[in-house]
Design a protein around this motif. Structure first.
Motif, PDB file in Angstrom:
ATOM      1  N   LEU A 168       0.822  -1.204   0.000  1.00 47.86           N
ATOM      2  CA  LEU A 168       0.000   0.000   0.000  1.00 47.86           C
ATOM      3  C   LEU A 168       0.859   1.258   0.000  1.00 47.86           C
ATOM      4  O   LEU A 168       0.532   2.257  -0.646  1.00 47.86           O
ATOM      5  CB  LEU A 168      -0.938  -0.001   1.208  1.00 47.86           C
ATOM      6  N   MET A 169       1.989   1.199   0.703  1.00 49.06           N
ATOM      7  CA  MET A 169       2.893   2.351   0.728  1.00 49.06           C
ATOM      8  C   MET A 169       3.536   2.558  -0.639  1.00 49.06           C
ATOM      9  O   MET A 169       3.707   3.696  -1.092  1.00 49.06           O
ATOM     10  CB  MET A 169       3.975   2.146   1.786  1.00 49.06           C
ATOM     11  N   LEU A 170       3.876   1.473  -1.313  1.00 47.55           N
ATOM     12  CA  LEU A 170       4.436   1.576  -2.662  1.00 47.55           C
ATOM     13  C   LEU A 170       3.401   2.145  -3.625  1.00 47.55           C
ATOM     14  O   LEU A 170       3.733   2.938  -4.507  1.00 47.55           O
ATOM     15  CB  LEU A 170       4.929   0.215  -3.133  1.00 47.55           C
ATOM     16  N   SER A 171       2.141   1.745  -3.458  1.00 44.45           N
ATOM     17  CA  SER A 171       1.062   2.289  -4.289  1.00 44.45           C
ATOM     18  C   SER A 171       0.926   3.787  -4.053  1.00 44.45           C
ATOM     19  O   SER A 171       0.742   4.573  -4.993  1.00 44.45           O
ATOM     20  CB  SER A 171      -0.271   1.605  -3.963  1.00 44.45           C
ATOM     21  N   TYR A 172       1.010   4.181  -2.784  1.00 50.23           N
ATOM     22  CA  TYR A 172       0.921   5.600  -2.427  1.00 50.23           C
ATOM     23  C   TYR A 172       2.006   6.410  -3.139  1.00 50.23           C
ATOM     24  O   TYR A 172       1.728   7.456  -3.731  1.00 50.23           O
ATOM     25  CB  TYR A 172       1.047   5.742  -0.911  1.00 50.23           C
ATOM     26  N   CYS A 173       3.242   5.921  -3.091  1.00 44.44           N
ATOM     27  CA  CYS A 173       4.363   6.634  -3.719  1.00 44.44           C
ATOM     28  C   CYS A 173       4.193   6.703  -5.235  1.00 44.44           C
ATOM     29  O   CYS A 173       4.470   7.735  -5.851  1.00 44.44           O
ATOM     30  CB  CYS A 173       5.679   5.953  -3.361  1.00 44.44           C
ATOM     31  N   LYS A 174       3.719   5.613  -5.813  1.00 47.08           N
ATOM     32  CA  LYS A 174       3.520   5.590  -7.268  1.00 47.08           C
ATOM     33  C   LYS A 174       2.427   6.573  -7.692  1.00 47.08           C
ATOM     34  O   LYS A 174       2.599   7.337  -8.654  1.00 47.08           O
ATOM     35  CB  LYS A 174       3.159   4.172  -7.708  1.00 47.08           C
ATOM     36  N   ILE A 175       1.315   6.560  -6.974  1.00 44.72           N
ATOM     37  CA  ILE A 175       0.217   7.469  -7.297  1.00 44.72           C
ATOM     38  C   ILE A 175       0.643   8.919  -7.099  1.00 44.72           C
ATOM     39  O   ILE A 175       0.351   9.788  -7.927  1.00 44.72           O
ATOM     40  CB  ILE A 175      -1.019   7.148  -6.433  1.00 44.72           C
ATOM     41  N   LEU A 176       1.349   9.180  -5.996  1.00 43.93           N
ATOM     42  CA  LEU A 176       1.805  10.540  -5.710  1.00 43.93           C
ATOM     43  C   LEU A 176       2.695  11.058  -6.838  1.00 43.93           C
ATOM     44  O   LEU A 176       2.567  12.207  -7.274  1.00 43.93           O
ATOM     45  CB  LEU A 176       2.554  10.568  -4.381  1.00 43.93           C
ATOM     46  N   GLY A 177       3.580  10.199  -7.321  1.00 42.94           N
ATOM     47  CA  GLY A 177       4.461  10.586  -8.421  1.00 42.94           C
ATOM     48  C   GLY A 177       3.700  10.885  -9.701  1.00 42.94           C
ATOM     49  O   GLY A 177       4.008  11.844 -10.421  1.00 42.94           O
ATOM     50  N   ARG A 178       2.698  10.075  -9.982  1.00 44.36           N
ATOM     51  CA  ARG A 178       1.913  10.279 -11.206  1.00 44.36           C
ATOM     52  C   ARG A 178       1.031  11.518 -11.114  1.00 44.36           C
ATOM     53  O   ARG A 178       0.827  12.217 -12.118  1.00 44.36           O
ATOM     54  CB  ARG A 178       1.068   9.035 -11.486  1.00 44.36           C
ATOM     55  N   ILE A 179       0.510  11.788  -9.921  1.00 50.97           N
ATOM     56  CA  ILE A 179      -0.277  13.016  -9.723  1.00 50.97           C
ATOM     57  C   ILE A 179       0.607  14.237  -9.920  1.00 50.97           C
ATOM     58  O   ILE A 179       0.211  15.226 -10.537  1.00 50.97           O
ATOM     59  CB  ILE A 179      -0.922  13.024  -8.325  1.00 50.97           C
ATOM     60  N   ALA A 180       1.837  14.160  -9.414  1.00 49.48           N
ATOM     61  CA  ALA A 180       2.785  15.266  -9.591  1.00 49.48           C
ATOM     62  C   ALA A 180       3.086  15.487 -11.067  1.00 49.48           C
ATOM     63  O   ALA A 180       3.096  16.623 -11.547  1.00 49.48           O
ATOM     64  CB  ALA A 180       4.073  14.984  -8.817  1.00 49.48           C
ATOM     65  N   ALA A 181       3.341  14.395 -11.780  1.00 42.49           N
ATOM     66  CA  ALA A 181       3.639  14.508 -13.215  1.00 42.49           C
ATOM     67  C   ALA A 181       2.452  15.101 -13.969  1.00 42.49           C
ATOM     68  O   ALA A 181       2.616  15.934 -14.876  1.00 42.49           O
ATOM     69  CB  ALA A 181       3.993  13.133 -13.775  1.00 42.49           C
ATOM     70  N   HIS A 182       1.251  14.691 -13.591  1.00 39.65           N
ATOM     71  CA  HIS A 182       0.033  15.215 -14.223  1.00 39.65           C
ATOM     72  C   HIS A 182      -0.100  16.715 -13.977  1.00 39.65           C
ATOM     73  O   HIS A 182      -0.388  17.479 -14.903  1.00 39.65           O
ATOM     74  CB  HIS A 182      -1.179  14.472 -13.654  1.00 39.65           C
ATOM     75  N   ALA A 183       0.119  17.115 -12.726  1.00 40.78           N
ATOM     76  CA  ALA A 183      -0.002  18.540 -12.385  1.00 40.78           C
ATOM     77  C   ALA A 183       1.060  19.372 -13.093  1.00 40.78           C
ATOM     78  O   ALA A 183       0.772  20.457 -13.617  1.00 40.78           O
ATOM     79  CB  ALA A 183       0.091  18.722 -10.873  1.00 40.78           C
ATOM     80  N   VAL A 184       2.300  18.882 -13.114  1.00 38.85           N
ATOM     81  CA  VAL A 184       3.385  19.613 -13.767  1.00 38.85           C
ATOM     82  C   VAL A 184       3.112  19.777 -15.256  1.00 38.85           C
ATOM     83  O   VAL A 184       3.386  20.834 -15.843  1.00 38.85           O
ATOM     84  CB  VAL A 184       4.733  18.905 -13.538  1.00 38.85           C
ATOM     85  N   SER A 185       2.555  18.749 -15.873  1.00 38.12           N
ATOM     86  CA  SER A 185       2.282  18.817 -17.320  1.00 38.12           C
ATOM     87  C   SER A 185       1.277  19.907 -17.653  1.00 38.12           C
ATOM     88  O   SER A 185       1.258  20.430 -18.762  1.00 38.12           O
ATOM     89  CB  SER A 185       1.778  17.465 -17.828  1.00 38.12           C
TER      90      SER A 185
END
Length: 202
Positions: A168-185
């Protein structure tokens, strides 16, 4: 206009983000509401209450209206701290869009935002959690940006810290990274704050 501000714990990212949006808000001629969208859940325990009080003190006297972002039963709700009133984000979004209303918004921060959704009691099953959570969060940020004249998204960087080998923690980190990439784009600018020093990334 959308700005993305990232940094690790105690990096100065929150202070930088507040200075940025207050400066831009005061510079623009047309007056619109200045909202502080708080994602930190007061019931989380630990030093949460101290952190909340610290942020309240930081933004005191700057003209923010504090709105608590609550996730419940699969939907986001806005709780206005000054009145205690609450409404769904969908209703708020639809009304603002139909009336042509815009806001200057500081969203603090993506780390708590992801946590509130992923670890909710009614979160999706493990098999679909990542995809459903990512879609929900990306849609929220996109819709928020549509009714924001200025939107500053604060992102908490944790991937440079030691991670627990827990699914679950790995999922959290993965989702957080993808949300960041989405926002930056979608952002007009992206800044990383390191030890109080802002570094332009975009």
């Amino acid at each position: 206009m959308m700005h993305f501000v990232s940094g690790g714990a105690a990096s100065g990212k929150s202070e930088y983000a507040e200075i940025l949006i207050v400066k831009e808000h005061s510079r623009l001629v047309e007056d619109v509401p200045l909202l502080y969208l708080a994602t930190l859940d007061a019931s989380s325990g630990g030093d949460t209450l101290q952190r909340i009080e610290k942020h309240r003190a930081m933004r005191s006297g700057k003209g923010f209206r504090t709105v608590e972002l609550v996730f419940d039963r699969g939907s986001f709700f806005l709780r206005f701290a000054d009145t205690g009133e609450q409404e769904s984000f969908d209703a708020f979004f639809a009304r603002a869009l139909s009336r042509g209303e815009f806001y200057d918004v500081l969203l603090e921060d993506t780390g708590n935002l992801v946590s509130n959704v992923l670890f909710a009691e009614d979160s999706p099953t493990e098999a679909t959690a990542d995809a459903v959570t990512e879609k929900l969060l990306m849609s929220f940020i996109d819709n928020l940006s549509k009714v924001s004249r200025l939107l500053v998204v604060v992102h908490n960087e944790i991937t440079h810290e030691p991670l627990q080998e827990e699914p679950l923690m790995l999922s959290y980190c993965k989702i957080l990274g993808r949300i960041a990439a989405h926002a930056v784009s979608r952002a007009d600018s992206a800044t990383q704050v390191i030890a109080g020093i802002p570094v332009s990334l975009k």
